[in-house]
Enzyme design. Structure first.
Site, PDB file in Angstrom:
ATOM      1  N   CYS A  72       0.850  -1.116   0.115  1.00 49.40           N
ATOM      2  CA  CYS A  72       0.089   0.146   0.009  1.00 49.40           C
ATOM      3  C   CYS A  72       0.987   1.224  -0.048  1.00 49.40           C
ATOM      4  CB  CYS A  72      -0.816  -0.055   1.147  1.00 49.40           C
ATOM      5  SG  CYS A  72      -1.953   1.591   1.321  1.00 49.40           S
TER       6      CYS A  72
ATOM      7  N   CYS B 148      -0.212   3.982   2.360  1.00 50.67           N
ATOM      8  CA  CYS B 148      -0.715   3.933   3.895  1.00 50.67           C
ATOM      9  C   CYS B 148      -0.224   2.607   4.288  1.00 50.67           C
ATOM     10  CB  CYS B 148      -1.832   4.564   4.436  1.00 50.67           C
ATOM     11  SG  CYS B 148      -3.340   4.028   3.688  1.00 50.67           S
ATOM     12  N   SER B 149      -1.291   1.910   4.884  1.00 55.13           N
ATOM     13  CA  SER B 149      -0.973   0.263   5.238  1.00 55.13           C
ATOM     14  C   SER B 149      -2.077  -0.436   4.971  1.00 55.13           C
ATOM     15  CB  SER B 149      -0.704   0.459   6.836  1.00 55.13           C
ATOM     16  OG  SER B 149      -1.710   1.133   7.423  1.00 55.13           O
ATOM     17  N   CYS B 150      -2.840  -0.239   4.104  1.00 51.80           N
ATOM     18  CA  CYS B 150      -4.123  -1.158   3.551  1.00 51.80           C
ATOM     19  C   CYS B 150      -3.559  -2.428   3.418  1.00 51.80           C
ATOM     20  CB  CYS B 150      -4.673  -0.649   2.312  1.00 51.80           C
ATOM     21  SG  CYS B 150      -5.305   1.113   2.686  1.00 51.80           S
TER      22      CYS B 150
END
Ligand code: FE
Length: 212
Positions: free
Chosen positions: A117, A120-122
């Site tokens: 991602c 961000c951090s999906c």
């Protein structure tokens, strides 16, 4: 904790919720705390429902994804359904994935898939649990897009030059899971035994599954 720099329209102090760290209150923490209190005060959810949901979320782990992979390796029809509609296929195993759209990416000798991602951090948390720290790190997020082969090598994953590497960028409503290649000489193994071979990183695509 200090609450004198914001205004209360109700008569209790904000309390440190037991599941948050001690330390100074960040802006995010104020927002989270205010939202949590409001939802409970307005009767939208109860504290118990919130606690139970957090427990469910944190109870998820890569073992769920490994079950999906092992089923796909042993049942060609299931694999076809997984690649066609991953949400429905995962649901067949009783794993709740809605409302995010899940896509399963099949690794082959010709093509190897890696998930990131960049924003961000999906991450497919319902299938793999919480993401590892490196997945959220800026170095991984930026470098895997530019030089995936070098990043994989740093993870100890050496792919032949003839294997194309495809990097997939997750979003808030689109998550990916990699279906790794089944290792050689595992024909006699049961689905459970196969699932035990499948690690988290192979389902992100930074490693491959090996028999031992
Ligand atoms: Fe993200």
């Amino acid at each position: 904790m200090s609450t004198d720099h914001h205004h209360h329209d109700h008569d209790h102090e904000h309390i440190d919720h037991p599941d948050t760290d001690a330390g100074p209150w960040s802006e995010h923490r104020y927002i989270e705390g205010a939202l949590r209190e409001l939802l409970i005060e307005k009767g939208v959810v109860t504290a118990e429902e919130m606690r139970a949901q957090v427990e469910r979320m944190e109870g998820r782990n890569p073992g769920l994804g490994a079950r999906v992979v092992a089923r796909a390796w042993t049942d060609p029809d299931y694999k076809a359904r997984l690649l066609e509609d991953a949400n429905a296929a995962v649901d067949e195993l009783g794993i709740e994935i809605q409302p995010t759209h899940l896509i399963a990416l099949e690794n082959t000798p010709e093509e190897h898939n890696v998930v990131v991602c960049t924003l961000c951090s999906c991450y497919p948390r319902n299938l793999l649990g919480l993401p590892p720290d490196w997945y959220k790190a800026r170095a991984y997020r930026s470098r895997v897009v530019r030089e995936p082969r070098a990043v994989l090598r740093e993870f100890g994953t050496e792919l032949p030059d003839s294997t194309r590497i495809r990097v997939h960028d997750s979003t808030a409503d689109m998550r990916y899971v990699v279906l790794p290649r089944r290792p050689e000489d595992t024909e006699g193994m049961s689905e459970e035994e196969l699932a035990a071979l499948v690690g988290r990183d192979a389902m992100i695509g930074v490693s491959v599954v090996t028999k031992d």
